[in-house]
Design an enzyme around this catalytic site. Structure first.
Site, PDB file in Angstrom:
ATOM      1  N   TYR A 145      34.868  35.203  38.639  1.00 16.98           N
ATOM      2  CA  TYR A 145      34.924  35.316  37.182  1.00 16.98           C
ATOM      3  C   TYR A 145      36.341  34.997  36.716  1.00 16.98           C
ATOM      4  O   TYR A 145      37.306  35.175  37.454  1.00 16.98           O
ATOM      5  CB  TYR A 145      34.430  36.658  36.657  1.00 16.98           C
ATOM      6  CG  TYR A 145      35.090  37.924  37.174  1.00 16.98           C
ATOM      7  CD1 TYR A 145      36.387  38.284  36.806  1.00 16.98           C
ATOM      8  CD2 TYR A 145      34.379  38.818  37.976  1.00 16.98           C
ATOM      9  CE1 TYR A 145      36.959  39.467  37.232  1.00 16.98           C
ATOM     10  CE2 TYR A 145      34.946  40.002  38.417  1.00 16.98           C
ATOM     11  CZ  TYR A 145      36.239  40.322  38.037  1.00 16.98           C
ATOM     12  OH  TYR A 145      36.807  41.500  38.471  1.00 16.98           O
ATOM     13  N   CYS A 146      36.438  34.451  35.519  1.00 17.11           N
ATOM     14  CA  CYS A 146      37.708  33.988  34.938  1.00 17.11           C
ATOM     15  C   CYS A 146      38.488  33.113  35.928  1.00 17.11           C
ATOM     16  O   CYS A 146      39.639  33.399  36.262  1.00 17.11           O
ATOM     17  CB  CYS A 146      38.566  35.176  34.495  1.00 17.11           C
ATOM     18  SG  CYS A 146      39.908  34.717  33.359  1.00 17.11           S
ATOM     19  N   PRO A 147      37.851  32.016  36.410  1.00 19.05           N
ATOM     20  CA  PRO A 147      38.521  31.179  37.402  1.00 19.05           C
ATOM     21  C   PRO A 147      39.695  30.407  36.801  1.00 19.05           C
ATOM     22  O   PRO A 147      39.685  30.050  35.621  1.00 19.05           O
ATOM     23  CB  PRO A 147      37.410  30.213  37.851  1.00 19.05           C
ATOM     24  CG  PRO A 147      36.512  30.120  36.654  1.00 19.05           C
ATOM     25  CD  PRO A 147      36.535  31.485  36.026  1.00 19.05           C
TER      26      PRO A 147
END
Length: 279
Positions: A148-150
């Site tokens: 997540y949130c790469p």
């Protein structure tokens, strides 16, 4: 030639430790505090400041997340699972905060020379590597697909992400922020965000690209190092590194000038959240 490491070396590091007190406040307040510190440090009202903060169960959405077609369904799911939901003002996508996630902010002035964005990221990466220099692992900075949130400064060990970095800039001040998953299950946190996106997209094509989350690519440092790390253990490592990088290390709270600035930034953060989340 200047390196990112120079940013860690300050004549005076002021430390504001909210790793315990923050549990009693909403995460909204932390983003308002970092905005306040950015403004104060940028105006040279305050020295370079390092802040630590921990909050209870909160999902922090990015501005892009607010464009999801069924956002309210996703938000309802998160709240049903006991999470507060807020929208931050820095870049990136949804992340998880809870009592096992330590957030660190380095707030620096750009008064002498502009701080290139990658230089800010590199400084935080160097700090984390220095904090764990005694541990026989390689901490990489590269995008971990499926997290997540790469981003290109995902911090990982053996391909599993445990931290993400963002930046906020206000009037000559730069806040480089990192969340570090210290305890608990990284994959369980990722599964929660995966389900949030499934409920918020419902398979629709969207203008923005959202991550296809693979929970197995995320882990906590306790899992990765096979040890029972605590927030306090990591805080001690953080303070020890700062002590070696400054002539003066002081523990302080917000100054009188910062407290007056803070009220304005908090009102803006609350207003934006109420507008975006329809509250």
């Amino acid at each position: 030639m200047e390196t990112s490491y120079d940013l860690l070396t300050q004549d005076h590091w002021r430390v504001i430790d909210q790793s315990s007190a923050g549990l009693y406040n909403r995460a909204l307040e932390s983003f308002a505090i970092d905005d306040t510190l950015c403004a104060a440090v940028g105006k040279e009202l305050s020295p370079a400041t390092a802040r630590s903060w921990v909050h209870q169960k909160t999902i922090v959405l990015g501005i892009q997340d607010t464009k999801l077609p069924f956002l309210q369904d996703g938000v309802a799911f998160l709240r049903e699972n006991g999470y507060d939901v807020i929208v931050r003002n820095s870049g990136g996508l949804a992340v998880v905060l809870d009592e096992g996630v330590l957030n660190l902010s380095l707030v620096l002035p750009e008064s002498v020379k502009r701080i290139d964005i990658n230089r800010g990221y590199d400084a935080m990466w160097e700090l984390i590597k220095e904090m764990f220099r005694d541990v026989d692992v390689e901490i990489e900075a590269r995008e971990i697909v499926g997290s997540y949130c790469p981003g290109s400064y995902d911090l990982s060990i053996d391909g599993k992400k445990f931290a993400g970095i963002s930046q906020r800039r206000i009037r000559g001040g730069v806040a480089v922020q990192i969340y570090l998953c210290i305890t608990g299950s990284g994959s369980e946190r990722a599964e929660l965000i995966k389900q949030f996106y499934e409920r918020s997209k419902k398979g629709m094509e969207t203008k923005h690209i959202y991550p296809d989350i693979v929970p197995e690519v995320m882990a906590s440092l306790s899992e990765l190092l096979s040890t029972n790390l605590t927030i306090q253990d990591v805080m001690l490592r953080f303070l020890k590194v700062l002590q070696t990088k400054s002539n003066r290390l002081t523990a302080e709270s917000l100054s009188t000038e910062e407290v007056s600035l803070y009220q304005g930034y908090l009102e803006r953060v609350i207003e934006r959240n109420n507008h975006v989340l329809g509250e």
